[in-house]
Write an enzyme that holds these catalytic residues in place. Structure first.
Site, mmCIF file in Angstrom:
data_model
loop_
_atom_site.group_PDB
_atom_site.id
_atom_site.type_symbol
_atom_site.label_atom_id
_atom_site.label_comp_id
_atom_site.label_asym_id
_atom_site.label_seq_id
_atom_site.Cartn_x
_atom_site.Cartn_y
_atom_site.Cartn_z
ATOM 1 N N LYS B 108 -12.641 1.915 -8.304
ATOM 2 C CA LYS B 108 -10.658 3.265 -8.555
ATOM 3 C C LYS B 108 -10.411 1.210 -9.734
ATOM 4 O O LYS B 108 -9.927 1.009 -8.918
ATOM 5 C CB LYS B 108 -10.772 2.994 -7.571
ATOM 6 C CG LYS B 108 -8.705 3.434 -8.014
ATOM 7 C CD LYS B 108 -7.973 3.770 -7.034
ATOM 8 C CE LYS B 108 -6.803 3.348 -6.770
ATOM 9 N NZ LYS B 108 -5.693 3.930 -5.810
ATOM 10 N N GLY B 169 2.989 4.645 -2.918
ATOM 11 C CA GLY B 169 3.729 3.823 -2.175
ATOM 12 C C GLY B 169 5.489 4.874 -1.556
ATOM 13 O O GLY B 169 5.806 4.521 -0.916
ATOM 14 N N ALA B 196 -1.944 8.917 -5.894
ATOM 15 C CA ALA B 196 -1.038 7.554 -5.189
ATOM 16 C C ALA B 196 0.468 8.968 -5.551
ATOM 17 O O ALA B 196 0.572 10.438 -5.733
ATOM 18 C CB ALA B 196 -0.353 6.760 -6.345
ATOM 19 N N GLY B 197 1.259 8.416 -4.601
ATOM 20 C CA GLY B 197 2.728 8.898 -4.839
ATOM 21 C C GLY B 197 3.203 10.261 -3.607
ATOM 22 O O GLY B 197 3.877 10.138 -3.713
ATOM 23 N N THR B 219 -0.755 5.523 2.057
ATOM 24 C CA THR B 219 1.109 5.173 2.921
ATOM 25 C C THR B 219 0.605 6.717 3.550
ATOM 26 O O THR B 219 1.154 5.913 5.275
ATOM 27 C CB THR B 219 2.117 4.688 2.048
ATOM 28 O OG1 THR B 219 0.857 3.937 0.760
ATOM 29 C CG2 THR B 219 3.054 3.861 3.019
#
Lengths: 73, 273
Positions: B108, B169, B196-197, B219
């Site tokens: 990644k 995050g 992400a997000g 997260t």
């Protein structure tokens, strides 16, 4: 001729100043107590493969990275 | 019958770099309250791929190998990242160290361009992706929704793209829906993973409904009050979203359209006189 004695070399390991008797990167990995398969290494920003560590000599001022698996996102 | 081949209740399987993966959820392994909670969350999520990283190891420590042994016991595919790298050179060296440690060519690829938004440096990303692809890596680039950058990454050798939903995050979901939709429409044959997000299962379901191939998150599960239950919630949301996409969603309308038949409505003639 003076007898050959392992001398200290001043280098940086993982961002910290360190003095080592290790002549090669393989010696440094062993000196720090790592099994050779447990860590990966880089010298002055360049990857040094496991099989190349023994032939990689350390010089004063070298920057060594010794890394291991960690949690990641 | 239509062309969709139902393989599981949740629809067809994900295929990246020639490998079929049994889940459309990729889960991060960081920030959990304990290693055991992490392991339980991975199992509850049914993720087929987990992300990991490499970090400096203190002398005489065995932290890394203990963690890796736990990961290996989970029976999932491992994808190391280059998190925290800010230049192509750092990312390339990190990827090479990760390949040796984890024994995988999957990487990644993150090249971070801004400390506050953690947004990718697209120029550095393309440079690193080019070098790593030439070196035999299977690169999963963490990118933005930028279409031109996406084309450059594919030209560099990437066979998958990982556009962000929102900053890492932040938990904001898909913040640029229009651009993500058009990216999906444009690259019909390329596996696209929202990375992400993602903050809530509904965000993940939405990504799947839009036709994205998978979702990568960390997260939202790790920081939940009960990460294991949240992992299960994401698994269900991703199954639902994918099944909905494959079932074909209805078109949105601006005005109401009665669902109950109008013909035969009692008092219809009186009502409208």
């Amino acid at each position: 001729m003076q007898p050959e004695v392992a001398k200290h070399t001043s280098i940086h390991v993982n961002g910290e100043a360190a003095r080592t008797r290790a002549a090669s990167l393989a010696d440094l990995v062993a000196e720090r107590g790592f099994a050779e398969n447990a860590v990966a290494t880089a010298l002055n920003g360049e990857f040094v493969a496991r099989h190349a560590r023994a032939a990689t000599q350390l010089s004063p001022g070298d920057h060594v990275e010794i890394v291991a698996p960690r949690q990641g996102g | 019958m239509n062309a969709i081949e139902p393989i599981s209740p949740a629809g067809s399987t994900l295929k990246v770099y020639g490998v079929e993966v049994g889940s459309r959820l990729l889960l991060g392994t960081a920030q959990y309250p304990s290693p055991q909670v992490m392991a339980n969350a991975v199992q509850a999520s049914r993720a087929g791929i987990v992300t990991v990283s490499i970090r400096r190891e203190a002398a005489r420590a065995n932290t890394g190998q203990r963690f890796f042994e736990l990961i290996k016991s989970l029976g999932v595919r491992v994808m190391p990242n280059t998190a925290g790298c800010r230049t192509p050179r750092e990312a390339i060296t990190t990827a090479q160290m990760a390949r040796e440690l984890f024994g995988t060519e999957w990487i990644k690829l993150e090249v971070i361009g801004n400390d506050d938004t953690l947004q990718p440096d697209l120029f550095g990303l393309v440079e690193a992706a080019t070098a790593l692809s030439k070196d035999g890596f299977k690169v999963f680039p963490y990118t933005t929704e930028d279409l031109v950058a996406a084309e450059r990454l594919l030209a560099a050798g990437c066979q998958v793209l990982m556009p962000w939903g929102a900053p890492i995050g932040s938990g904001r979901g898909l913040s640029n829906r229009y651009a993500l939709r058009s990216l999906r429409k444009y690259f019909t044959g390329v596996p696209l993973i929202i990375d992400a997000g993602i903050g809530a299962p509904s965000h993940a379901a939405e990504a799947m409904e839009l036709g994205f191939d998978a979702v990568l998150l960390n997260t939202a599960v790790a920081a939940a009050a009960d990460p294991v239950r949240m992992a299960g919630a994401f698994a269900a949301a991703i199954d639902a979203g994918r099944a909905a996409y494959e079932a074909g969603l209805m078109e949105m309308r601006d005005m109401a359209a009665p669902s109950t038949p109008v013909a035969g409505t009692p008092f219809f003639d009186l009502d409208r006189s």
